[in-house]
Design a protein around this motif. Structure first.
Motif, PDB file in Angstrom:
ATOM      1  N   UNK A 176     -13.546 -40.416 -23.948  1.00 19.50           N
ATOM      2  CA  UNK A 176     -13.661 -38.967 -23.768  1.00 19.50           C
ATOM      3  C   UNK A 176     -12.901 -38.538 -22.515  1.00 19.50           C
ATOM      4  N   UNK A 177     -11.850 -37.771 -22.708  1.00 19.98           N
ATOM      5  CA  UNK A 177     -11.098 -37.197 -21.599  1.00 19.98           C
ATOM      6  C   UNK A 177     -11.701 -35.839 -21.262  1.00 19.98           C
ATOM      7  N   UNK A 178     -12.055 -35.649 -19.989  1.00 22.59           N
ATOM      8  CA  UNK A 178     -12.718 -34.403 -19.588  1.00 22.59           C
ATOM      9  C   UNK A 178     -11.831 -33.515 -18.724  1.00 22.59           C
ATOM     10  N   UNK A 179     -10.627 -34.003 -18.379  1.00 21.49           N
ATOM     11  CA  UNK A 179      -9.728 -33.183 -17.578  1.00 21.49           C
ATOM     12  C   UNK A 179      -8.430 -33.912 -17.295  1.00 21.49           C
ATOM     13  N   UNK A 180      -7.463 -33.171 -16.736  1.00 24.82           N
ATOM     14  CA  UNK A 180      -6.171 -33.729 -16.346  1.00 24.82           C
ATOM     15  C   UNK A 180      -5.842 -33.273 -14.924  1.00 24.82           C
ATOM     16  N   UNK A 181      -4.911 -34.001 -14.278  1.00 20.92           N
ATOM     17  CA  UNK A 181      -4.395 -33.510 -13.013  1.00 20.92           C
ATOM     18  C   UNK A 181      -3.398 -32.387 -13.290  1.00 20.92           C
ATOM     19  N   UNK A 182      -2.852 -31.768 -12.263  1.00 18.75           N
ATOM     20  CA  UNK A 182      -2.000 -30.590 -12.433  1.00 18.75           C
ATOM     21  C   UNK A 182      -0.768 -30.878 -13.291  1.00 18.75           C
ATOM     22  N   UNK A 183      -0.202 -32.065 -13.179  1.00 17.40           N
ATOM     23  CA  UNK A 183       0.990 -32.420 -13.945  1.00 17.40           C
ATOM     24  C   UNK A 183       0.656 -33.045 -15.294  1.00 17.40           C
ATOM     25  N   UNK A 184      -0.620 -33.187 -15.576  1.00 17.24           N
ATOM     26  CA  UNK A 184      -1.107 -33.793 -16.816  1.00 17.24           C
ATOM     27  C   UNK A 184      -0.567 -35.209 -16.997  1.00 17.24           C
ATOM     28  N   UNK A 185      -0.357 -35.890 -15.875  1.00 14.77           N
ATOM     29  CA  UNK A 185       0.087 -37.279 -15.911  1.00 14.77           C
ATOM     30  C   UNK A 185      -1.094 -38.244 -15.845  1.00 14.77           C
ATOM     31  N   UNK A 186      -2.242 -37.734 -15.355  1.00 17.07           N
ATOM     32  CA  UNK A 186      -3.437 -38.552 -15.234  1.00 17.07           C
ATOM     33  C   UNK A 186      -4.599 -37.842 -15.912  1.00 17.07           C
ATOM     34  N   UNK A 187      -5.408 -38.626 -16.606  1.00 20.83           N
ATOM     35  CA  UNK A 187      -6.545 -38.083 -17.348  1.00 20.83           C
ATOM     36  C   UNK A 187      -7.848 -38.557 -16.716  1.00 20.83           C
ATOM     37  N   UNK A 188      -8.784 -37.638 -16.615  1.00 18.23           N
ATOM     38  CA  UNK A 188     -10.095 -37.973 -16.032  1.00 18.23           C
ATOM     39  C   UNK A 188     -11.053 -38.400 -17.130  1.00 18.23           C
ATOM     40  N   UNK A 189     -11.738 -39.519 -16.921  1.00 21.31           N
ATOM     41  CA  UNK A 189     -12.717 -40.026 -17.872  1.00 21.31           C
ATOM     42  C   UNK A 189     -13.961 -40.453 -17.100  1.00 21.31           C
ATOM     43  N   UNK A 190     -15.011 -40.809 -17.826  1.00 25.81           N
ATOM     44  CA  UNK A 190     -16.215 -41.363 -17.218  1.00 25.81           C
ATOM     45  C   UNK A 190     -16.389 -42.799 -17.674  1.00 25.81           C
ATOM     46  N   UNK A 191     -16.682 -43.668 -16.728  1.00 29.03           N
ATOM     47  CA  UNK A 191     -16.993 -45.062 -17.027  1.00 29.03           C
ATOM     48  C   UNK A 191     -18.362 -45.347 -16.442  1.00 29.03           C
ATOM     49  N   UNK A 192     -19.327 -45.562 -17.328  1.00 27.87           N
ATOM     50  CA  UNK A 192     -20.722 -45.700 -16.930  1.00 27.87           C
ATOM     51  C   UNK A 192     -21.136 -44.452 -16.141  1.00 27.87           C
ATOM     52  N   UNK A 193     -21.548 -44.596 -14.898  1.00 23.39           N
ATOM     53  CA  UNK A 193     -22.065 -43.441 -14.160  1.00 23.39           C
ATOM     54  C   UNK A 193     -21.078 -42.911 -13.121  1.00 23.39           C
ATOM     55  N   UNK A 194     -19.796 -43.214 -13.310  1.00 23.59           N
ATOM     56  CA  UNK A 194     -18.809 -42.727 -12.367  1.00 23.59           C
ATOM     57  C   UNK A 194     -17.596 -42.160 -13.085  1.00 23.59           C
TER      58      UNK A 194
ATOM     59  N   UNK B  29      -7.084 -42.391 -15.491  1.00 23.19           N
ATOM     60  CA  UNK B  29      -6.168 -43.330 -16.140  1.00 23.19           C
ATOM     61  C   UNK B  29      -4.846 -42.627 -16.398  1.00 23.19           C
ATOM     62  N   UNK B  30      -3.771 -43.405 -16.468  1.00 21.66           N
ATOM     63  CA  UNK B  30      -2.453 -42.839 -16.755  1.00 21.66           C
ATOM     64  C   UNK B  30      -2.441 -42.264 -18.171  1.00 21.66           C
ATOM     65  N   UNK B  31      -2.151 -40.972 -18.297  1.00 17.38           N
ATOM     66  CA  UNK B  31      -2.239 -40.285 -19.584  1.00 17.38           C
ATOM     67  C   UNK B  31      -1.259 -40.823 -20.610  1.00 17.38           C
ATOM     68  N   UNK B  32      -0.165 -41.431 -20.167  1.00 14.04           N
ATOM     69  CA  UNK B  32       0.831 -41.934 -21.116  1.00 14.04           C
ATOM     70  C   UNK B  32       0.301 -43.100 -21.944  1.00 14.04           C
TER      71      UNK B  32
END
Length: 204
Positions: free
Chosen positions: A61-79, A83-86
């Motif tokens: 589950x991707x919940x967001x991106x950085x401004x350039x959409x090069x990195x994707x925010x995810x959750x792993x366990x409780x943190x 990760x690199x979006x490519x």
């Protein structure tokens, strides 16, 4: 001519943003079978590794991106991590202008949870109370904001429910996790109206 060009660029920008709405499920791709995808504390290869994803990992589950959409925010366990979006491929059949279902939403102080089924039902569980099954109408998308949705429902005891969802960054205030959807919940009972807020995860 400039007005037409501006309109076209605006339309293109809106289409690109619309096509990449989150939260959404992605699969790891482009990683060698004997390798892993590093999850980092912040966007960028220079940041510390907090977790690793297998090359065949799915339903991330991707919940967001950085401004350039090069990195994707995810959750792993409780943190939360990045990760690199490519190295991610979005799964098909995830409309950006509809409420994604099923969902699991939670709120704190008081603690509560809401499960929104793929079909016309939901279950609300509030602390120290029995879970309530809610029969719901189909979600309604805002006419002028395709990232906002509403569900209306009723329980067997005639309580009336209104769930208002929005695709945006959300935190629960209790953990380091980040969410890609928030919810406002209104419960109308004989004693009055209860208003709860929380964050939602995609479910399967």
């Amino acid at each position: 001519m400039k007005a037409v060009l501006s309109a076209c660029l605006l339309s293109l920008w809106a289409s690109l943003a619309h096509a990449q709405a989150v939260p959404a499920f992605y699969d790891v791709s482009g990683v060698a079978p004997d390798d892993v995808l590093n999850v980092r504390a912040a966007p960028g290869v220079g940041n510390s590794i907090v977790a690793k994803l297998d090359a065949g990992a799915t339903y991330i589950e991707v919940v967001g991106f950085d401004e350039k959409r090069e990195w994707a925010r995810i959750n792993v366990e409780e943190q939360s991590g990045w990760v690199a979006a490519r190295f991610l491929t979005r799964r098909a059949d995830q409309p950006d202008d509809e409420l994604p279902r099923p969902l699991v939403c939670t709120g704190t102080e008081p603690f509560w949870s809401l499960e929104v089924a793929r079909t016309a039902s939901a279950t609300l569980d509030r602390m120290d109370e029995d879970p309530v099954s809610v029969s719901t109408l189909n979600p309604v998308t805002s006419e002028n904001r395709t990232d906002r949705y509403a569900i209306f429902g009723q329980s067997q005891t005639q309580e009336v429910f209104t769930f208002m969802f929005q695709r945006d960054a959300c935190t629960d205030g209790m953990s380091d996790r980040f969410y890609g959807m928030s919810v406002d919940l209104f419960v109308t009972e004989e004693s009055g109206v209860t208003y709860l807020t929380g964050c939602c995860n995609l479910s399967r």
